[in-house]
Design an enzyme around this catalytic site. Sequence first.
Site, PDB file in Angstrom:
ATOM      1  N   TYR A  29      -1.947  -1.300  10.878  1.00  0.00           N
ATOM      2  CA  TYR A  29      -2.112  -1.738   9.475  1.00  0.00           C
ATOM      3  C   TYR A  29      -0.539  -0.609   8.855  1.00  0.00           C
ATOM      4  O   TYR A  29      -0.294  -1.545   8.115  1.00  0.00           O
ATOM      5  CB  TYR A  29      -3.108  -0.714   8.425  1.00  0.00           C
ATOM      6  CG  TYR A  29      -3.158  -1.153   7.303  1.00  0.00           C
ATOM      7  CD1 TYR A  29      -4.278  -1.702   6.321  1.00  0.00           C
ATOM      8  CD2 TYR A  29      -3.197   0.203   6.305  1.00  0.00           C
ATOM      9  CE1 TYR A  29      -3.811  -2.706   5.467  1.00  0.00           C
ATOM     10  CE2 TYR A  29      -3.356  -0.061   4.752  1.00  0.00           C
ATOM     11  CZ  TYR A  29      -3.599  -0.915   4.444  1.00  0.00           C
ATOM     12  OH  TYR A  29      -3.756  -1.073   3.671  1.00  0.00           O
ATOM     13  N   SER A  85       0.880  -1.430   0.087  1.00  0.00           N
ATOM     14  CA  SER A  85      -0.345  -0.196  -0.048  1.00  0.00           C
ATOM     15  C   SER A  85       0.934   1.429   0.296  1.00  0.00           C
ATOM     16  O   SER A  85       2.485   0.467  -0.080  1.00  0.00           O
ATOM     17  CB  SER A  85      -1.024   0.041   1.403  1.00  0.00           C
ATOM     18  OG  SER A  85      -1.775   1.117   1.245  1.00  0.00           O
TER      19      SER A  85
HETATM   20  N1  NAP Z   1      -8.553  -0.950  -0.875  1.00  0.00           N
HETATM   21  C1  NAP Z   1      -7.567   0.122  -1.215  1.00  0.00           C
HETATM   22  O1  NAP Z   1      -8.050   1.594  -0.796  1.00  0.00           O
HETATM   23  C2  NAP Z   1      -6.053  -0.514  -0.998  1.00  0.00           C
HETATM   24  C3  NAP Z   1      -4.890   0.263  -0.855  1.00  0.00           C
HETATM   25  C4  NAP Z   1      -4.537   0.177  -0.635  1.00  0.00           C
HETATM   26  C5  NAP Z   1      -3.776  -1.377  -0.405  1.00  0.00           C
HETATM   27  N2  NAP Z   1      -4.336  -2.281  -0.236  1.00  0.00           N
HETATM   28  C6  NAP Z   1      -4.391  -3.774  -0.089  1.00  0.00           C
HETATM   29  O2  NAP Z   1      -5.400  -4.623  -1.452  1.00  0.00           O
HETATM   30  C7  NAP Z   1      -4.986  -6.036  -0.411  1.00  0.00           C
HETATM   31  C8  NAP Z   1      -7.141  -5.978  -0.808  1.00  0.00           C
HETATM   32  O3  NAP Z   1      -7.842  -4.730  -0.499  1.00  0.00           O
HETATM   33  P1  NAP Z   1      -8.948  -4.463  -1.332  1.00  0.00           P
HETATM   34  O4  NAP Z   1      -9.131  -2.947  -1.175  1.00  0.00           O
HETATM   35  O5  NAP Z   1      -9.392  -5.004  -1.978  1.00  0.00           O
HETATM   36  O6  NAP Z   1      -9.616  -5.587   0.706  1.00  0.00           O
HETATM   37  P2  NAP Z   1     -11.339  -6.180   0.916  1.00  0.00           P
HETATM   38  O7  NAP Z   1     -12.143  -5.665  -0.200  1.00  0.00           O
HETATM   39  O8  NAP Z   1     -11.289  -5.390   2.474  1.00  0.00           O
HETATM   40  O9  NAP Z   1     -10.752  -7.232   0.533  1.00  0.00           O
HETATM   41  C9  NAP Z   1      -9.989  -8.261   1.135  1.00  0.00           C
HETATM   42  C10 NAP Z   1      -9.938  -9.500   0.927  1.00  0.00           C
HETATM   43  O10 NAP Z   1      -9.080 -10.114   2.133  1.00  0.00           O
HETATM   44  C11 NAP Z   1      -9.948 -11.515   2.609  1.00  0.00           C
HETATM   45  N3  NAP Z   1      -9.175 -11.788   3.909  1.00  0.00           N
HETATM   46  C12 NAP Z   1      -8.903 -10.781   5.252  1.00  0.00           C
HETATM   47  N4  NAP Z   1      -8.407 -12.098   5.947  1.00  0.00           N
HETATM   48  C13 NAP Z   1      -8.398 -13.498   5.403  1.00  0.00           C
HETATM   49  C14 NAP Z   1      -7.879 -14.781   6.056  1.00  0.00           C
HETATM   50  N5  NAP Z   1      -6.948 -14.708   7.291  1.00  0.00           N
HETATM   51  N6  NAP Z   1      -7.046 -15.193   4.580  1.00  0.00           N
HETATM   52  C15 NAP Z   1      -7.462 -14.952   3.623  1.00  0.00           C
HETATM   53  N7  NAP Z   1      -8.086 -14.225   2.479  1.00  0.00           N
HETATM   54  C16 NAP Z   1      -8.515 -12.713   4.435  1.00  0.00           C
HETATM   55  C17 NAP Z   1     -11.407 -11.169   2.830  1.00  0.00           C
HETATM   56  O11 NAP Z   1     -11.776 -12.356   2.827  1.00  0.00           O
HETATM   57  P3  NAP Z   1     -13.308 -12.470   3.731  1.00  0.00           P
HETATM   58  O12 NAP Z   1     -14.410 -11.241   3.326  1.00  0.00           O
HETATM   59  O13 NAP Z   1     -13.572 -13.619   3.531  1.00  0.00           O
HETATM   60  O14 NAP Z   1     -12.546 -11.374   5.114  1.00  0.00           O
HETATM   61  C18 NAP Z   1     -11.218 -10.340   1.319  1.00  0.00           C
HETATM   62  O15 NAP Z   1     -11.965 -10.815   0.108  1.00  0.00           O
HETATM   63  C19 NAP Z   1      -5.328  -5.491   0.872  1.00  0.00           C
HETATM   64  O16 NAP Z   1      -3.636  -6.555   1.130  1.00  0.00           O
HETATM   65  C20 NAP Z   1      -5.180  -3.841   1.466  1.00  0.00           C
HETATM   66  O17 NAP Z   1      -4.234  -3.712   2.330  1.00  0.00           O
HETATM   67  C21 NAP Z   1      -6.013  -1.768  -0.453  1.00  0.00           C
END
Ligand code: NAP
Length: 286
Positions: A151, A138
Amino acid sequence: MSKSVLITGAGMGLGLETALYLAQRGFTVYASVPEAAHRDLVMTRAAEQGVTLHVPRLDVTDEASIRETVGTILAETGHVYGVVHNAGISLRGYFEDCEEEEIRRVMEVNFFGTLAVTRAVLPSMRQAGQGRLIFISSIGGRIASMARTAYCASKFAIEGFAESLMQEVAPLGLHVSIIEPAIIRTERWTVHRGIARRALDPDSPYREWFQRQEELADVLVRTSPTKPMHVARVVYRALTARRPRLRYMVGWRAKSVLLLRRLLPGELFERFYFGEAMRRVAGSSS
Ligand SMILES: NC(=O)c1ccc[n+]([C@@H]2O[C@H](COP(=O)([O-])OP(=O)(O)OC[C@H]3O[C@@H](n4cnc5c(N)ncnc54)[C@H](OP(=O)(O)O)[C@@H]3O)[C@@H](O)[C@H]2O)c1
């Protein structure tokens, strides 16, 4: 033969978008989900787009599920060409309002979970003399912001881990890439917002600042020009480039802030960038 790629946390958000994007471009994609109940949703999205996704259950904090999934991929395809370490959780709240257990959970999923999946795939990648390890970090893994101590710490840890690992495995023919997205509107900002249990407690000395911080975050999410597709494209690039980069920033906001940090002397950046953030939230930077 098509190359197999394992994606963690692919039930929604960036993981699902990436899974669909890679499957459309010929990869054999294992879009893993921590809860078997989410499988149907992923299958439905895949069917709508006319692609095939394999959807194993993999919780990055459950070693048995990691072993089983990696074993299945090896048995079915003979190799794990790529891993996209995408699973991650958020924790929002000022440090004093975050309980030890909440902080440990973030480290368990975002950091130790990523290490466990890496450990499971490395032996076969090493033997094959090829493989790509892609870490979704991130902008918060390069520049921290308030109310996200755990985080940001977890993402800083991933950056250090991946940078170090790269030097260990590059001589074996393996590539490590770190992807640093800016804010992107996904379920992360709704159902997975991860607000610490005490962050909105009326007795918290930080409550007002936290609320203001959340409002500012909402504006950034609403106006963010960066979309899940942009991350998917960059993952594809990291998987297919002859010489993939160690770091990819995604989104012009992330790029501009990092450029500013590179150009400005440290103290000036801190005064200008962090000072402005503190003024907006607390009304003063000292
Ligand atoms: N969106 C942003 O603004 C942003 C920006 C920078 C970086 N990121 C990074 O990008 C990645 C994805 O983010 P996102 O925005 O797509 O988030 P998201 O919509 O919250 O999706 C996160 C996913 O991770 C899964 N997860 C949570 N705990 C887990 C575990 N113990 N084992 C396996 N899977 C697990 C969740 O599954 P469940 O639904 O079943 O819990 C969900 O499918 C993350 O690493 C986040 O830090 C996101």
